[in-house]
Design a protein around this motif. Sequence first.
Motif, PDB file in Angstrom:
ATOM      1  N   GLU A 154       0.819  -1.216   0.000  1.00  0.00           N
ATOM      2  CA  GLU A 154       0.000   0.000   0.000  1.00  0.00           C
ATOM      3  C   GLU A 154       0.847   1.257   0.000  1.00  0.00           C
ATOM      4  OE1 GLU A 154      -3.975  -1.656   2.341  1.00  0.00           O
ATOM      5  OE2 GLU A 154      -2.211  -0.997   3.468  1.00  0.00           O
TER       6      GLU A 154
ATOM      7  N   PRO B  67       3.465   3.717  -5.062  1.00  0.00           N
ATOM      8  CA  PRO B  67       2.634   4.575  -5.916  1.00  0.00           C
ATOM      9  C   PRO B  67       1.663   3.739  -6.748  1.00  0.00           C
ATOM     10  CG  PRO B  67       4.933   5.242  -6.012  1.00  0.00           C
ATOM     11  CD  PRO B  67       4.899   3.948  -5.273  1.00  0.00           C
TER      12      PRO B  67
ATOM     13  N   PRO C 207      -6.291   3.463  -2.615  1.00  0.00           N
ATOM     14  CA  PRO C 207      -6.321   4.577  -1.657  1.00  0.00           C
ATOM     15  C   PRO C 207      -6.872   4.144  -0.301  1.00  0.00           C
ATOM     16  CG  PRO C 207      -8.134   4.779  -3.212  1.00  0.00           C
ATOM     17  CD  PRO C 207      -7.321   3.613  -3.669  1.00  0.00           C
TER      18      PRO C 207
ATOM     19  N   ARG D 208     -10.739  12.785  -3.392  1.00  0.00           N
ATOM     20  CA  ARG D 208     -10.576  11.346  -3.600  1.00  0.00           C
ATOM     21  C   ARG D 208     -11.156  10.591  -2.413  1.00  0.00           C
ATOM     22  NH1 ARG D 208      -4.888   9.739  -3.746  1.00  0.00           N
ATOM     23  NH2 ARG D 208      -5.620   7.846  -4.776  1.00  0.00           N
TER      24      ARG D 208
ATOM     25  N   LEU E 115     -10.941   7.666   0.111  1.00  0.00           N
ATOM     26  CA  LEU E 115      -9.959   6.756   0.691  1.00  0.00           C
ATOM     27  C   LEU E 115     -10.658   5.841   1.687  1.00  0.00           C
ATOM     28  CD1 LEU E 115      -8.289   9.407  -0.179  1.00  0.00           C
ATOM     29  CD2 LEU E 115      -6.531   8.545   1.345  1.00  0.00           C
TER      30      LEU E 115
ATOM     31  N   VAL F 126      -1.770   8.807   5.642  1.00  0.00           N
ATOM     32  CA  VAL F 126      -1.934   8.288   4.285  1.00  0.00           C
ATOM     33  C   VAL F 126      -0.596   7.721   3.810  1.00  0.00           C
ATOM     34  CG1 VAL F 126      -2.545   8.901   1.907  1.00  0.00           C
ATOM     35  CG2 VAL F 126      -3.733  10.010   3.823  1.00  0.00           C
TER      36      VAL F 126
ATOM     37  N   GLN G 207       0.846   7.732  -2.188  1.00  0.00           N
ATOM     38  CA  GLN G 207      -0.327   8.413  -2.731  1.00  0.00           C
ATOM     39  C   GLN G 207      -0.094   9.918  -2.885  1.00  0.00           C
ATOM     40  OE1 GLN G 207      -4.057   7.334  -0.898  1.00  0.00           O
ATOM     41  NE2 GLN G 207      -3.327   5.267  -0.433  1.00  0.00           N
ATOM     42  N   TRP G 208       1.079  10.381  -2.505  1.00  0.00           N
ATOM     43  CA  TRP G 208       1.396  11.797  -2.684  1.00  0.00           C
ATOM     44  C   TRP G 208       1.693  12.035  -4.165  1.00  0.00           C
ATOM     45  CZ3 TRP G 208       6.148  14.713  -0.230  1.00  0.00           C
ATOM     46  CH2 TRP G 208       5.922  16.105  -0.301  1.00  0.00           C
ATOM     47  N   LYS G 209       1.012  12.970  -4.768  1.00  0.00           N
ATOM     48  CA  LYS G 209       1.126  13.202  -6.206  1.00  0.00           C
ATOM     49  C   LYS G 209       2.247  14.171  -6.569  1.00  0.00           C
ATOM     50  CE  LYS G 209      -2.337  10.498  -6.842  1.00  0.00           C
ATOM     51  NZ  LYS G 209      -2.112   9.127  -7.350  1.00  0.00           N
TER      52      LYS G 209
END
Length: 892
Positions: free
Chosen positions: A213, A216, A220, A249, A251, A275, A279-281
């Motif tokens: 998890e 990338p 989520p 989004r 999650l 988080v 998942q950090w863009k």
Amino acid sequence: MRQLRAFWIRLKGLRRTSKADAEFAAELESHLQIHIDENLRAGMTPSEARRQATIQLGGVEQTKQVYRERQTLPWLETLGQDIRFSLRMLQKSPGFTFVAIITLALGIGANTAIFSIVNGVLLNPLPFPHPEQLVVLHASKPNFEFGSISYPNFQDWRKDNHTFSSMAVSRGYYFSLTGMGLAEQLDGQFMTSDFFETLGVKPLLGRTFTLAEEQPGAGPVVLISEGLWRRKFSASPNVLGRTLSLEGRNLTIIGVVPSSFQLAVWSMGSRDVYVPIGQWKNPALTERGDGLGIRGIGRLKPGVSLDQANADMARVSRNLAASFPDVDKGTTAKLVPLKEQMIGDVRPYLLVLTAAVGFVLLIACVNVASLMLARSTARMREFAVRTALGASRNRLIRQLLTESLMLAIVAGVLGLLLAAWGTHAGLKLLPQTLPRADEIGLDYRVLLFTMAISLLAGTVFGIAPALKSSQADPQTALKEGGRGASGTRHRAQSAFVIVEMATALVLLIGAGLMVRSLARLWSVDPGFNPHNVLTFGYTLPPSMINANPDAIRAAYRNFDDRLAATTGIEAVSQSWGGMPMEGDDDTFFWLDGQPKPATTDAMNGTLIYNVGPDYLRVMGIPLLRGRFFGTHDDEKAPYVGVIDTVFANKYFPSQNPIGKRLLLDGDTRKLEVVGVVGHVKQWGLDADDTRPLQVQLYTAWAQTPDDFTRLAPSGIDEVVRYKGDLTGVTEAIRRTIGQMSNEQMIYNPGTMESAISDSLAQRRFAMVLLAAFAALALLLASIGIYGVIAYIVGQRTQEIGIRMAFGAHRIDVLRLMLWEGMRLALTGVVIGIASGLALTQLMSKMLYGVSATDPLTFCGVAALLTSVALAACYFPARKAAHVDPMQAFRSE
């Protein structure tokens, strides 16, 4: 067994009744009568028969005493007698008892309060399993000893080390929560999968993240805090599997983190949501040269020392530098024990305060010892009678020490209550920067400490009067009522006053240096005008999360225009990246015309501020040359920047920097310098000059590359200059935002004045407490010298009467008594100055702009203490000057 049974019988004997004593006395009398009858039959007279019978029996009272000693615990019985007698004697002198208890309670209470802080911050173990194994991870770089860690480097650290059982990284982040009523900003954290495992924290419900998890593109998922679980989901046990809308989004909630989890180190801490970092863009997450504010924590394997771990991580760093020399050369892992990292720079302040309250307690003990010496003079006849009746010197000392300990115990209880109240009230005033403030309170260590210092204080202030009183000659005391031995008491009390004055002066010097240091800091120019400057974070609606860069820029321009039209707002600017005294951002560069360095280690570093056109107007930073940004400096215009004076002097000495060009690492555009502004103290008023990285570069927010502009909807900082009431302006801003969209919000509002104040919070906290303790010491010292002079006047009443009968004037007597007190005060001042010159060197690192031997502080404090001492001496001296000679003779 026999010894235990004998002890139990003796212990039960302590509860014997008067009836038992009467029965034994009757039995003893019957035995005595038998011996008397035998002696009478032998032809003795009745008186001789009784005398011989008593001798044969060994003495009636002596036999009773031997019986009592065999049936009880004599030392415990004697102690009970001493306690009861002490209580009676203290009740007979309520004024003395009240003053002594209050004086000691203040000293003990102050010590207990400070110890509770020291205990909570420095002594208590961290609330994690085996906390000694936890260390904070940093990437040490040329400009930052404690720099952030790039995610790719961390992955290699985790894979290649041999000394850690686990390690993790995290990065603070603010998430927009929608779909659950009004939009809300949540304090969150991106983290790797083993973060909670490393700390040993178990979820209240559910589970933590898996390694899959963390990657990338994974599904989520989110962990929520217990507080959010109770607030938004009413503590429902069915929360697992439900969704939370963050940044537009959904999650899935997989666990609840207990509220007992408390951590505050860099970006790692207790948050609302957690988080997976994958998942950090942020497009720079996978860049090995970008730290992005990511911080790490690790747990050493059992038996591994910090030195071994440092050596191991140095090996890993060397391997990375060899594999990736362009970005990792010069970067090494830096390990700091977690507890040491949390405590930070507060340790020396707490140690100084601990020493200060120790001095306060010493003054209190000396004060009470002086009172007890004066009181013992009035009891000299009592001691003489007891000595004449057979009391030993040790017995008298024990009795007087018991009285002292009774005073100290009562004062300790009262001091504990004062400390509990003071600590509770003080927690509300403690600076937010004080680490582990939530762990400060009264626990068993504090109770044991209070008990120990109470007993120590009772012994310290009781031993000198006890020894002095036990040395008195009974015959002299019975003849003169105690006055003949007063000379030694004068000397002892004079020594006490000198100690008080010297100790009080040292505390006053320390407080004076801290006050002057803080005053110097407040007068330092931060490089900007902090008055009426408000900062806050601002997010766009979730619908803008995936918008194109042009739409994002247009949305923020529209927001700035609406905000500028709000009542009370004078100027508005975006600020993305660094913020003076609150957050920093840096980048690498090289000058145009020079070859690009092969590694970032060889590049130049600069602090960078990504701001809007009105930033200088908002912050009040002076423009010294050229121009600042305009609305025309947008994404389509040539790339421009503004540098500060430190940058100009370092890289363009004796040159006009306007028109010079430089290139930023990771950006293919050439940046042209169009202006020079004043230097801002980024690192704080007191620390800016000590940091290696001081050069500053400003870039136009509108010219931010598209990849990073896409991150802006999640939130950037706004700075505004306002006029009028802050509360009214803040509400006006909220109304403006509410009119634009109910999914937009501001978060973390604060002023630049509060930012400066927070940067000095630890110094201010130490100064306030040190000044309070110094004031208390001054009060106690003035009371002490007043009491001694008053006592001396009482002892020398007849002498003063004789002097006045032989022609001495009142002014002569006044001068005599004043000199008596001032001689002691001045001696104490001299000793205090000498002690201060040595002791203040220990706090030299806590001072700013003031020498530890600052003559103005030393002279000013000495003059203050001397003036207070003179005032304290005046009233008893004035009383001595008005003595009536005839009444003085009659009183003798």
